[in-house]
Design a protein around this motif. Structure first.
Motif, PDB file in Angstrom:
ATOM      1  N   ASP A  49       0.908  -1.268   0.028  1.00 42.88           N
ATOM      2  CA  ASP A  49       0.076  -0.069  -0.045  1.00 42.88           C
ATOM      3  C   ASP A  49       0.926   1.282   0.215  1.00 42.88           C
ATOM      4  O   ASP A  49       2.160   1.142   0.148  1.00 42.88           O
ATOM      5  N   GLY A  50       0.268   2.371  -0.423  1.00 43.51           N
ATOM      6  CA  GLY A  50       0.931   3.592  -0.085  1.00 43.51           C
ATOM      7  C   GLY A  50       1.198   4.484  -1.452  1.00 43.51           C
ATOM      8  O   GLY A  50       0.963   3.930  -2.588  1.00 43.51           O
ATOM      9  N   PHE A  51       1.288   5.602  -1.326  1.00 40.23           N
ATOM     10  CA  PHE A  51       1.283   6.799  -2.479  1.00 40.23           C
ATOM     11  C   PHE A  51       2.188   7.861  -1.880  1.00 40.23           C
ATOM     12  O   PHE A  51       2.116   8.370  -0.746  1.00 40.23           O
ATOM     13  N   VAL A  52       3.208   8.288  -2.729  1.00 40.43           N
ATOM     14  CA  VAL A  52       3.975   9.369  -2.611  1.00 40.43           C
ATOM     15  C   VAL A  52       3.915  10.351  -3.589  1.00 40.43           C
ATOM     16  O   VAL A  52       3.712   9.846  -4.947  1.00 40.43           O
ATOM     17  N   GLY A  53       3.741  11.525  -3.267  1.00 43.63           N
ATOM     18  CA  GLY A  53       3.529  12.652  -4.420  1.00 43.63           C
ATOM     19  C   GLY A  53       4.076  14.088  -4.018  1.00 43.63           C
ATOM     20  O   GLY A  53       4.783  14.089  -3.089  1.00 43.63           O
ATOM     21  N   GLY A  54       4.125  14.778  -5.065  1.00 43.65           N
ATOM     22  CA  GLY A  54       4.736  15.998  -4.747  1.00 43.65           C
ATOM     23  C   GLY A  54       4.218  17.219  -5.871  1.00 43.65           C
ATOM     24  O   GLY A  54       3.986  16.645  -6.801  1.00 43.65           O
ATOM     25  N   ASN A  55       4.206  18.251  -5.336  1.00 43.36           N
ATOM     26  CA  ASN A  55       3.638  19.456  -6.163  1.00 43.36           C
ATOM     27  C   ASN A  55       2.348  18.982  -6.972  1.00 43.36           C
ATOM     28  O   ASN A  55       2.233  19.376  -8.030  1.00 43.36           O
ATOM     29  N   MET A  56       1.285  18.511  -6.343  1.00 43.62           N
ATOM     30  CA  MET A  56      -0.048  18.342  -6.837  1.00 43.62           C
ATOM     31  C   MET A  56      -0.867  18.701  -5.830  1.00 43.62           C
ATOM     32  O   MET A  56      -0.589  18.630  -4.633  1.00 43.62           O
ATOM     33  N   PHE A  57      -2.050  18.927  -6.289  1.00 45.42           N
ATOM     34  CA  PHE A  57      -3.186  19.523  -5.362  1.00 45.42           C
ATOM     35  C   PHE A  57      -3.469  18.330  -4.409  1.00 45.42           C
ATOM     36  O   PHE A  57      -3.742  17.296  -4.973  1.00 45.42           O
ATOM     37  N   VAL A  58      -4.162  18.444  -3.317  1.00 45.55           N
ATOM     38  CA  VAL A  58      -4.643  17.836  -2.523  1.00 45.55           C
ATOM     39  C   VAL A  58      -6.196  18.472  -1.963  1.00 45.55           C
ATOM     40  O   VAL A  58      -6.148  19.553  -1.628  1.00 45.55           O
ATOM     41  N   TYR A  59      -7.149  17.715  -2.236  1.00 47.34           N
ATOM     42  CA  TYR A  59      -8.453  18.260  -2.150  1.00 47.34           C
ATOM     43  C   TYR A  59      -9.081  17.525  -0.926  1.00 47.34           C
ATOM     44  O   TYR A  59      -9.251  16.463  -0.632  1.00 47.34           O
ATOM     45  N   TYR A  60      -9.403  18.389   0.154  1.00 49.88           N
ATOM     46  CA  TYR A  60      -9.819  18.227   1.462  1.00 49.88           C
ATOM     47  C   TYR A  60     -11.170  18.496   1.974  1.00 49.88           C
ATOM     48  O   TYR A  60     -11.867  18.143   2.782  1.00 49.88           O
ATOM     49  N   SER A  61     -11.887  19.598   1.033  1.00 51.75           N
ATOM     50  CA  SER A  61     -13.199  19.792   1.291  1.00 51.75           C
ATOM     51  C   SER A  61     -13.996  20.515   0.117  1.00 51.75           C
ATOM     52  O   SER A  61     -13.420  20.950  -0.915  1.00 51.75           O
ATOM     53  N   LEU A  62     -15.084  20.465   0.050  1.00 54.67           N
ATOM     54  CA  LEU A  62     -15.749  21.227  -0.879  1.00 54.67           C
ATOM     55  C   LEU A  62     -15.945  22.583  -1.008  1.00 54.67           C
ATOM     56  O   LEU A  62     -16.052  23.288  -1.872  1.00 54.67           O
ATOM     57  N   ALA A  63     -15.764  22.977   0.070  1.00 47.90           N
ATOM     58  CA  ALA A  63     -15.705  24.700   0.322  1.00 47.90           C
ATOM     59  C   ALA A  63     -14.351  24.987  -0.441  1.00 47.90           C
ATOM     60  O   ALA A  63     -14.432  26.081  -0.962  1.00 47.90           O
ATOM     61  N   GLN A  64     -13.237  24.290  -0.189  1.00 49.46           N
ATOM     62  CA  GLN A  64     -12.069  24.438  -0.923  1.00 49.46           C
ATOM     63  C   GLN A  64     -12.249  24.508  -2.442  1.00 49.46           C
ATOM     64  O   GLN A  64     -11.687  25.397  -3.139  1.00 49.46           O
ATOM     65  N   VAL A  65     -13.016  23.542  -2.816  1.00 50.34           N
ATOM     66  CA  VAL A  65     -13.172  23.312  -4.247  1.00 50.34           C
ATOM     67  C   VAL A  65     -14.177  24.533  -4.749  1.00 50.34           C
ATOM     68  O   VAL A  65     -13.903  25.100  -5.773  1.00 50.34           O
ATOM     69  N   ARG A  66     -15.300  24.890  -4.202  1.00 50.66           N
ATOM     70  CA  ARG A  66     -16.065  26.184  -4.632  1.00 50.66           C
ATOM     71  C   ARG A  66     -15.399  27.507  -4.685  1.00 50.66           C
ATOM     72  O   ARG A  66     -15.456  28.166  -5.437  1.00 50.66           O
ATOM     73  N   ASN A  67     -14.198  27.597  -3.774  1.00 49.50           N
ATOM     74  CA  ASN A  67     -13.496  28.938  -3.503  1.00 49.50           C
ATOM     75  C   ASN A  67     -12.331  28.616  -4.495  1.00 49.50           C
ATOM     76  O   ASN A  67     -11.374  29.581  -4.341  1.00 49.50           O
ATOM     77  N   LYS A  68     -12.085  27.772  -4.934  1.00 55.01           N
ATOM     78  CA  LYS A  68     -10.961  27.400  -6.212  1.00 55.01           C
ATOM     79  C   LYS A  68      -9.707  27.537  -5.137  1.00 55.01           C
ATOM     80  O   LYS A  68      -8.553  28.308  -5.653  1.00 55.01           O
ATOM     81  N   ASP A  69      -9.537  27.205  -3.989  1.00 54.50           N
ATOM     82  CA  ASP A  69      -8.638  27.727  -3.083  1.00 54.50           C
ATOM     83  C   ASP A  69      -7.698  26.071  -3.158  1.00 54.50           C
ATOM     84  O   ASP A  69      -7.533  25.400  -2.062  1.00 54.50           O
ATOM     85  N   PHE A  70      -6.839  25.825  -4.263  1.00 53.95           N
ATOM     86  CA  PHE A  70      -6.195  24.818  -4.351  1.00 53.95           C
ATOM     87  C   PHE A  70      -4.987  24.739  -3.586  1.00 53.95           C
ATOM     88  O   PHE A  70      -4.127  25.852  -3.572  1.00 53.95           O
ATOM     89  N   LYS A  71      -4.558  23.521  -2.876  1.00 56.96           N
ATOM     90  CA  LYS A  71      -3.433  23.521  -2.061  1.00 56.96           C
ATOM     91  C   LYS A  71      -2.816  22.444  -2.690  1.00 56.96           C
ATOM     92  O   LYS A  71      -3.147  21.510  -2.896  1.00 56.96           O
ATOM     93  N   GLY A  72      -1.256  22.660  -2.806  1.00 56.79           N
ATOM     94  CA  GLY A  72      -0.410  21.790  -3.537  1.00 56.79           C
ATOM     95  C   GLY A  72       0.860  21.543  -2.486  1.00 56.79           C
ATOM     96  O   GLY A  72       1.673  22.322  -2.669  1.00 56.79           O
ATOM     97  N   PRO A  73       0.809  20.430  -1.538  1.00 54.45           N
ATOM     98  CA  PRO A  73       2.100  20.367  -0.639  1.00 54.45           C
ATOM     99  C   PRO A  73       3.289  19.918  -1.924  1.00 54.45           C
ATOM    100  O   PRO A  73       2.910  19.453  -2.857  1.00 54.45           O
ATOM    101  N   ASP A  74       4.491  20.601  -1.289  1.00 58.36           N
ATOM    102  CA  ASP A  74       5.516  20.286  -2.200  1.00 58.36           C
ATOM    103  C   ASP A  74       5.833  18.745  -2.187  1.00 58.36           C
ATOM    104  O   ASP A  74       6.417  18.016  -3.050  1.00 58.36           O
ATOM    105  N   PHE A  75       5.743  18.180  -1.096  1.00 61.69           N
ATOM    106  CA  PHE A  75       5.795  16.676  -0.879  1.00 61.69           C
ATOM    107  C   PHE A  75       4.869  16.015   0.065  1.00 61.69           C
ATOM    108  O   PHE A  75       4.514  16.685   1.019  1.00 61.69           O
ATOM    109  N   PHE A  76       4.349  14.897  -0.161  1.00 58.43           N
ATOM    110  CA  PHE A  76       3.612  14.039   0.788  1.00 58.43           C
ATOM    111  C   PHE A  76       3.637  12.685   0.657  1.00 58.43           C
ATOM    112  O   PHE A  76       3.930  12.021  -0.572  1.00 58.43           O
ATOM    113  N   ILE A  77       3.370  11.751   1.617  1.00 55.49           N
ATOM    114  CA  ILE A  77       2.976  10.569   1.695  1.00 55.49           C
ATOM    115  C   ILE A  77       1.939  10.026   2.293  1.00 55.49           C
ATOM    116  O   ILE A  77       1.573  10.537   3.336  1.00 55.49           O
ATOM    117  N   VAL A  78       1.322   8.926   1.965  1.00 54.84           N
ATOM    118  CA  VAL A  78       0.127   8.242   2.266  1.00 54.84           C
ATOM    119  C   VAL A  78       0.242   6.940   2.301  1.00 54.84           C
ATOM    120  O   VAL A  78       0.663   6.329   1.429  1.00 54.84           O
TER     121      VAL A  78
END
Length: 154
Positions: A49-78
């Motif tokens: 299992d697992g995913f590693v990514g970087g410089n890509m959007f992470v969507y965490y709420s519909l309010a964020q999508v409506r407000n076009k408030d896109f967040k892209g961590p430089d690096f993350f792992i799940v």
């Protein structure tokens, strides 16, 4: 005659923007992100299992999508998620937020990374561990772990 209620489903990964066309701050920032990702790929290859990514959007709420408030961590792992390629990370599809986020500081992002994004990772996403690091100033780094819902310095 019965009324039909339409349920609006949240947008999926394929329906959401995944690129803002903004490159990494510098070649050093890009190299640092690649180093972090490339260092974990062999480790992940031994896991099921697992995913590693970087410089890509992470969507965490519909309010964020409506407000076009896109967040892209430089690096993350799940961990605990199926392997596979993603255009962006969509928390409501994946079932969880990243386990670790690292932001690579620059003059134009440091204040946001240390304040606004830190609070988003702590309060909205509840990312267990958050780190920042300035590739041009090795003395400017910090790490945090959530304890009782608040980041505590490591």
């Amino acid at each position: 005659m019965s009324k039909t209620t339409l349920i609006e489903l949240p947008p999926s990964e394929t329906e959401l923007p995944y690129d803002d066309g903004v490159p990494m701050e510098s070649a050093r920032h890009k190299a640092q992100m690649d180093l972090l990702i490339d260092a974990l790929i062999p480790w992940l290859s031994h896991r099921e299992d697992g995913f590693v990514g970087g410089n890509m959007f992470v969507y965490y709420s519909l309010a964020q999508v409506r407000n076009k408030d896109f967040k892209g961590p430089d690096f993350f792992i799940v961990l605990g998620v199926p392997k596979g390629e993603r255009k962006s990370w969509v928390v409501w599809e994946e079932g969880k937020a990243p386990d670790v986020v690292i932001e690579l500081l620059s003059d134009s992002t440091a204040a946001t990374d240390k304040n606004e994004k830190k609070l988003i990772y702590q309060n909205q996403m509840r990312v267990p561990e958050y780190f920042w690091y300035d590739p041009f100033n090795p003395d400017d780094w910090a790490g945090f772990s959530i304890q009782q819902r608040v980041y505590q310095p490591l």
